[in-house]
Design an enzyme around this catalytic site. Structure first.
Site, PDB file in Angstrom:
ATOM      1  CD  GLU A  36       0.181   6.466   3.875  1.00  0.00           C
ATOM      2  OE1 GLU A  36       0.351   5.614   4.783  1.00  0.00           O
ATOM      3  OE2 GLU A  36      -0.923   6.976   3.612  1.00  0.00           O
ATOM      4  CD  GLU A  81      -4.393  10.060   5.026  1.00  0.00           C
ATOM      5  OE1 GLU A  81      -4.299   9.707   3.836  1.00  0.00           O
ATOM      6  OE2 GLU A  81      -3.765  11.019   5.500  1.00  0.00           O
ATOM      7  N   GLY A 106      -4.541   6.176   2.482  1.00  0.00           N
ATOM      8  CA  GLY A 106      -5.688   7.057   2.240  1.00  0.00           C
ATOM      9  C   GLY A 106      -7.022   6.408   2.593  1.00  0.00           C
ATOM     10  CB  ALA A 163      -3.795   7.485  -2.367  1.00  0.00           C
TER      11      ALA A 163
HETATM   12  C1  HXC Z   1      -3.073   0.956  -6.694  1.00  0.00           C
HETATM   13  C2  HXC Z   1      -3.501  -1.074  -5.698  1.00  0.00           C
HETATM   14  C3  HXC Z   1      -3.424  -0.488  -4.422  1.00  0.00           C
HETATM   15  C4  HXC Z   1      -3.158   0.918  -4.338  1.00  0.00           C
HETATM   16  C5  HXC Z   1      -3.849  -2.580  -4.177  1.00  0.00           C
HETATM   17  N1  HXC Z   1      -3.775  -2.368  -5.490  1.00  0.00           N
HETATM   18  N2  HXC Z   1      -3.646  -1.454  -3.506  1.00  0.00           N
HETATM   19  N3  HXC Z   1      -3.328  -0.355  -6.815  1.00  0.00           N
HETATM   20  N4  HXC Z   1      -2.995   1.588  -5.501  1.00  0.00           N
HETATM   21  N5  HXC Z   1      -3.074   1.564  -3.184  1.00  0.00           N
HETATM   22  C6  HXC Z   1      -3.935  -3.373  -6.558  1.00  0.00           C
HETATM   23  C7  HXC Z   1      -2.757  -4.263  -6.708  1.00  0.00           C
HETATM   24  O1  HXC Z   1      -1.751  -3.642  -7.467  1.00  0.00           O
HETATM   25  C8  HXC Z   1      -3.353  -5.456  -7.417  1.00  0.00           C
HETATM   26  O2  HXC Z   1      -3.521  -5.124  -8.773  1.00  0.00           O
HETATM   27  C9  HXC Z   1      -4.741  -5.543  -6.811  1.00  0.00           C
HETATM   28  O3  HXC Z   1      -4.990  -4.260  -6.231  1.00  0.00           O
HETATM   29  C10 HXC Z   1      -4.834  -6.579  -5.711  1.00  0.00           C
HETATM   30  O4  HXC Z   1      -3.807  -6.353  -4.767  1.00  0.00           O
HETATM   31  P1  HXC Z   1      -2.669  -7.433  -4.397  1.00  0.00           P
HETATM   32  O5  HXC Z   1      -1.493  -6.672  -3.936  1.00  0.00           O
HETATM   33  O6  HXC Z   1      -2.492  -8.410  -5.484  1.00  0.00           O
HETATM   34  O7  HXC Z   1      -3.387  -8.164  -3.156  1.00  0.00           O
HETATM   35  P2  HXC Z   1      -2.671  -8.791  -1.873  1.00  0.00           P
HETATM   36  O8  HXC Z   1      -1.453  -9.527  -2.263  1.00  0.00           O
HETATM   37  O9  HXC Z   1      -3.741  -9.508  -1.135  1.00  0.00           O
HETATM   38  O10 HXC Z   1      -2.191  -7.526  -1.005  1.00  0.00           O
HETATM   39  C11 HXC Z   1      -3.161  -6.631  -0.479  1.00  0.00           C
HETATM   40  C12 HXC Z   1      -2.430  -5.365   0.040  1.00  0.00           C
HETATM   41  C13 HXC Z   1      -1.541  -4.790  -1.099  1.00  0.00           C
HETATM   42  C14 HXC Z   1      -1.542  -5.720   1.235  1.00  0.00           C
HETATM   43  C15 HXC Z   1      -3.484  -4.382   0.482  1.00  0.00           C
HETATM   44  O11 HXC Z   1      -2.354  -4.622  -2.280  1.00  0.00           O
HETATM   45  C16 HXC Z   1      -0.930  -3.482  -0.797  1.00  0.00           C
HETATM   46  O12 HXC Z   1       0.091  -3.402  -0.080  1.00  0.00           O
HETATM   47  N6  HXC Z   1      -1.458  -2.396  -1.368  1.00  0.00           N
HETATM   48  C17 HXC Z   1      -0.899  -1.056  -1.237  1.00  0.00           C
HETATM   49  C18 HXC Z   1      -1.211  -0.506   0.127  1.00  0.00           C
HETATM   50  C19 HXC Z   1      -0.594   0.867   0.322  1.00  0.00           C
HETATM   51  O13 HXC Z   1       0.636   1.045   0.258  1.00  0.00           O
HETATM   52  N7  HXC Z   1      -1.450   1.883   0.522  1.00  0.00           N
HETATM   53  C20 HXC Z   1      -0.972   3.247   0.727  1.00  0.00           C
HETATM   54  C21 HXC Z   1      -0.914   3.984  -0.585  1.00  0.00           C
HETATM   55  S1  HXC Z   1      -0.219   5.571  -0.342  1.00  0.00           S
HETATM   56  P3  HXC Z   1      -3.143  -6.151  -9.939  1.00  0.00           P
HETATM   57  O14 HXC Z   1      -3.385  -5.372 -11.183  1.00  0.00           O
HETATM   58  O15 HXC Z   1      -1.712  -6.538  -9.709  1.00  0.00           O
HETATM   59  O16 HXC Z   1      -4.095  -7.288  -9.742  1.00  0.00           O
HETATM   60  C22 HXC Z   1      -1.463   6.512   0.258  1.00  0.00           C
HETATM   61  C23 HXC Z   1      -1.117   7.950   0.462  1.00  0.00           C
HETATM   62  C24 HXC Z   1      -2.339   8.751   0.823  1.00  0.00           C
HETATM   63  O17 HXC Z   1      -2.533   6.060   0.481  1.00  0.00           O
HETATM   64  C25 HXC Z   1      -2.146  10.182   0.487  1.00  0.00           C
HETATM   65  C26 HXC Z   1      -3.393  10.986   0.716  1.00  0.00           C
HETATM   66  C27 HXC Z   1      -4.629  10.548  -0.002  1.00  0.00           C
END
Ligand code: HXC
Length: 257
Positions: free
Chosen positions: A131, A111, A108, A65
């Protein structure tokens, strides 16, 4: 298509959706979920479409998400906008959904992948529920769907640690049906979806419903449900055609009626 965060188009009997927000690894904002559902519901009522194919692009299926969108949300915001109504609609769709995961399927995104009826992945795909490292938990079915799929032992471990699940592990635990090299994932899974689209549509429809019923129903009730659906197929034209074609040693022509 006139969507902002996805591409949606048809190809023969397939409805194809590609998540398309690659700069943020297809982070799923509310608008994207709404677009996915609009596209799917258009396919659902289109008689020409018999299966739906869902994939990401670039480095991700979807990295979760959109964290930026929800970082400042409070509980009541989710309640008032009924945050998960589109996800509930997704679970109501009757046509088969074939998912193809390349790269990340996290939070998400994982999911969403778990909502697919058949799931395929590239051999470098990575799944996970991070999460726990954000102070939240899955909210779109993750704790329920993953646990029903792999059991409590691994679900608890993966959800507690947020640890990435490799494609190989995901395959071993039955999360994905089959792995492909990244270069051929899209092409091969389109082939699979096309093959499924060639089967009797009403059979697919009622099999999907019956199998899903099995997941959370006592066996007796599930058996009864299956039987009614089995009976129902004998009032379709395709059943007559399918069996007649067998007897006449030719290929059936299914009409979905
Ligand atoms: C917003 C995101 C994002 C996310 C990545 N980006 N995931 N932005 N929400 N979930 C953005 C980064 O900020 C970055 O933007 C760009 O995408 C590229 O990502 P990087 O982090 O620079 O790439 P990398 O270093 O290769 O790392 C990849 C990654 C990491 C490991 C996937 O991006 C990451 O940890 N993302 C978050 C994963 C996460 O926590 N997902 C769960 C979210 S909570 P910029 O602008 O800096 O280039 C959730 C709850 C669900 O899903 C609830 C129900 C729907």
């Amino acid at each position: 298509s006139n969507f902002q965060f996805i591409n949606a188009y048809t190809e023969g009997q397939l409805g194809i959706i590609v998540l398309n927000r690659p700069k943020v690894l297809n982070a799923i904002n509310r608008q994207m979920v709404s677009e996915i559902l609009s596209a799917m519901e258009e396919f659902e009522v289109d008689d020409r479409i018999r299966a739906i194919h869902l994939s990401g692009n670039g480095r991700a299926f979807a990295a979760g998400a959109d964290i930026d969108e929800m970082a400042n949300d409070h509980a009541i915001d989710f309640e008032l906008r009924n945050q998960f109504k589109d996800w509930d609609r997704l679970a109501m769709l009757k046509k088969p959904i074939i998912g193809a995961v390349q790269g990340f399927a996290l939070g998400g995104g994982f999911e969403l992948a778990l909502c697919c009826d058949l799931l395929y992945a590239s051999d470098d795909a990575e799944f996970g529920f991070p999460e726990v490292s954000l102070g939240v938990m899955p909210g779109a079915g993750g704790t329920q769907r993953l646990t029903k799929l792999v059991g409590k032992t691994k679900a608890m471990e993966w959800l507690f640690t947020g640890k990435r699940i490799s494609a190989k592990e995901a395959h071993q635990f039955g999360i994905v049906n089959q792995l492909f090299a990244k270069e051929i994932l899209q092409e091969e899974t389109i082939k699979i979806a096309t093959y499924i689209a060639g089967q009797a549509p009403l059979s697919i429809r009622l099999i999907k419903e019956s199998v899903n019923k099995a997941v959370d129903t006592p066996i007796e009730e599930g058996m009864h449900f299956e039987r009614k659906n089995f009976y129902l197929l004998f009032s379709s034209e395709d059943q007559k055609e399918g069996m007649k074609a067998f007897q006449e040693k030719r290929k059936p022509i299914f009409k979905g009626k």
